[in-house]
Design a protein around this motif. Structure first.
Motif, PDB file in Angstrom:
ATOM      1  N   ALA A 195     -39.380   9.150  12.597  1.00  0.00           N
ATOM      2  CA  ALA A 195     -38.444  10.045  11.933  1.00  0.00           C
ATOM      3  C   ALA A 195     -39.164  10.923  10.922  1.00  0.00           C
ATOM      4  CB  ALA A 195     -37.351   9.232  11.242  1.00  0.00           C
ATOM      5  N   HIS A 196     -38.671  12.153  10.786  1.00  0.00           N
ATOM      6  CA  HIS A 196     -39.257  13.058   9.812  1.00  0.00           C
ATOM      7  C   HIS A 196     -38.963  12.564   8.390  1.00  0.00           C
ATOM      8  CE1 HIS A 196     -39.825  15.336  13.323  1.00  0.00           C
ATOM      9  NE2 HIS A 196     -38.730  16.084  13.285  1.00  0.00           N
ATOM     10  N   ASP A 197     -39.829  12.948   7.451  1.00  0.00           N
ATOM     11  CA  ASP A 197     -39.575  12.617   6.059  1.00  0.00           C
ATOM     12  C   ASP A 197     -38.355  13.400   5.573  1.00  0.00           C
ATOM     13  OD1 ASP A 197     -41.892  11.146   6.222  1.00  0.00           O
ATOM     14  OD2 ASP A 197     -43.147  12.764   5.448  1.00  0.00           O
ATOM     15  N   SER A 198     -37.669  12.855   4.582  1.00  0.00           N
ATOM     16  CA  SER A 198     -36.477  13.510   4.053  1.00  0.00           C
ATOM     17  C   SER A 198     -36.608  13.724   2.555  1.00  0.00           C
ATOM     18  CB  SER A 198     -35.234  12.669   4.353  1.00  0.00           C
ATOM     19  OG  SER A 198     -35.354  11.383   3.767  1.00  0.00           O
ATOM     20  N   LEU A 199     -35.857  14.694   2.052  1.00  0.00           N
ATOM     21  CA  LEU A 199     -35.823  14.965   0.629  1.00  0.00           C
ATOM     22  C   LEU A 199     -35.011  13.876  -0.066  1.00  0.00           C
ATOM     23  CD1 LEU A 199     -36.532  17.042  -1.625  1.00  0.00           C
ATOM     24  CD2 LEU A 199     -34.295  18.071  -1.180  1.00  0.00           C
ATOM     25  N   VAL A 200     -35.634  13.191  -1.023  1.00  0.00           N
ATOM     26  CA  VAL A 200     -34.971  12.086  -1.725  1.00  0.00           C
ATOM     27  C   VAL A 200     -34.223  12.595  -2.954  1.00  0.00           C
ATOM     28  CG1 VAL A 200     -35.346   9.924  -2.965  1.00  0.00           C
ATOM     29  CG2 VAL A 200     -36.654  10.407  -0.893  1.00  0.00           C
ATOM     30  N   SER A 201     -34.867  13.483  -3.727  1.00  0.00           N
ATOM     31  CA  SER A 201     -34.232  14.021  -4.928  1.00  0.00           C
ATOM     32  C   SER A 201     -34.897  15.341  -5.305  1.00  0.00           C
ATOM     33  CB  SER A 201     -34.341  13.031  -6.101  1.00  0.00           C
ATOM     34  OG  SER A 201     -35.704  12.819  -6.445  1.00  0.00           O
ATOM     35  N   SER A 202     -34.230  16.073  -6.161  1.00  0.00           N
ATOM     36  CA  SER A 202     -34.786  17.345  -6.615  1.00  0.00           C
ATOM     37  C   SER A 202     -34.349  17.624  -8.046  1.00  0.00           C
ATOM     38  CB  SER A 202     -34.308  18.500  -5.707  1.00  0.00           C
ATOM     39  OG  SER A 202     -32.906  18.693  -5.825  1.00  0.00           O
TER      40      SER A 202
END
Length: 201
Positions: free
Chosen positions: A33-40
């Motif tokens: 699975a591709h990496d995902s944005l956790v927080s910003s």
């Protein structure tokens, strides 16, 4: 009696093999699975009164391809408000910014996932502070040209934007354990009691 025991052993073996295959499949799906944005910072639709740097944290270390990791900040006037190029440190992208007039801004980003595939997205936020820059017509980094098109064409990976590969793998593995447990319970429950020899005294 012997044939029943042999059948039960065969069923148990089949269940174990199926469970192992399901767990391996779940792990493979999680790994691919591709990496995902956790927080910003700022987060999606957040109101901020001051901001000098944008940061994006991902679920794994990104690949540091030249020009592959891109972050821009566009204001309500359509101008760019990055004050330098994006920097990569492990799973985190940071971008210095100097925002203009109050209003609705958006962070447009594209990152190279640890599996080599690009992921992208858009994070809107509202700025309520004082103007610190007039902005510019283009990004100070040439590699950031066209990131808006990339964000639209690539699947977005924003905070809370779906089931991650790890979660999916855990769900599959957990389901396999439940199925195995249920089948073993049925098999063991139907085992004839000691001394019961097919109704023969």
């Amino acid at each position: 009696m012997g044939s029943r025991n042999a059948l039960r052993r065969a069923l148990v073996g089949a269940v174990v093999v199926a469970a192992a295959a399901a767990s391996a499949l779940g792990g493979a799906m999680a790994a691919s699975a591709h990496d995902s944005l956790v927080s910003s910072n700022p987060s999606d639709n957040e109101n901020v009164s001051s901001l000098s740097e944008v940061s994006l944290d991902f679920s794994a270390n990104l690949l540091g391809y030249d020009g592959g990791n891109i972050v821009i900040v566009v204001g309500p006037d359509g101008r760019h408000y990055e004050s330098d190029c994006v920097a990569l440190a492990g799973p985190t992208l940071t971008l210095p910014v100097a925002l203009g007039a109050p209003g609705d801004y958006r962070i447009e980003w594209r990152a190279v996932s640890s599996d080599g595939h690009p992921v992208s997205g858009v994070i809107p936020f509202t700025y309520t502070g004082a103007s610190t820059s007039a902005g510019s017509d283009a990004s100070p980094c040439k590699s950031a040209d066209g990131v808006a098109q990339a964000a639209e064409s690539e699947p977005a990976a924003t905070d809370g934007g779906g089931i991650s590969g790890l979660t999916l793998g855990l769900l599959i593995g957990g389901g396999a354990v439940v199925v195995v447990g249920g089948l073993l319970f049925v098999i063991l429950r139907t085992r004839p009691r000691e001394g019961d020899d097919d109704g023969v005294a």
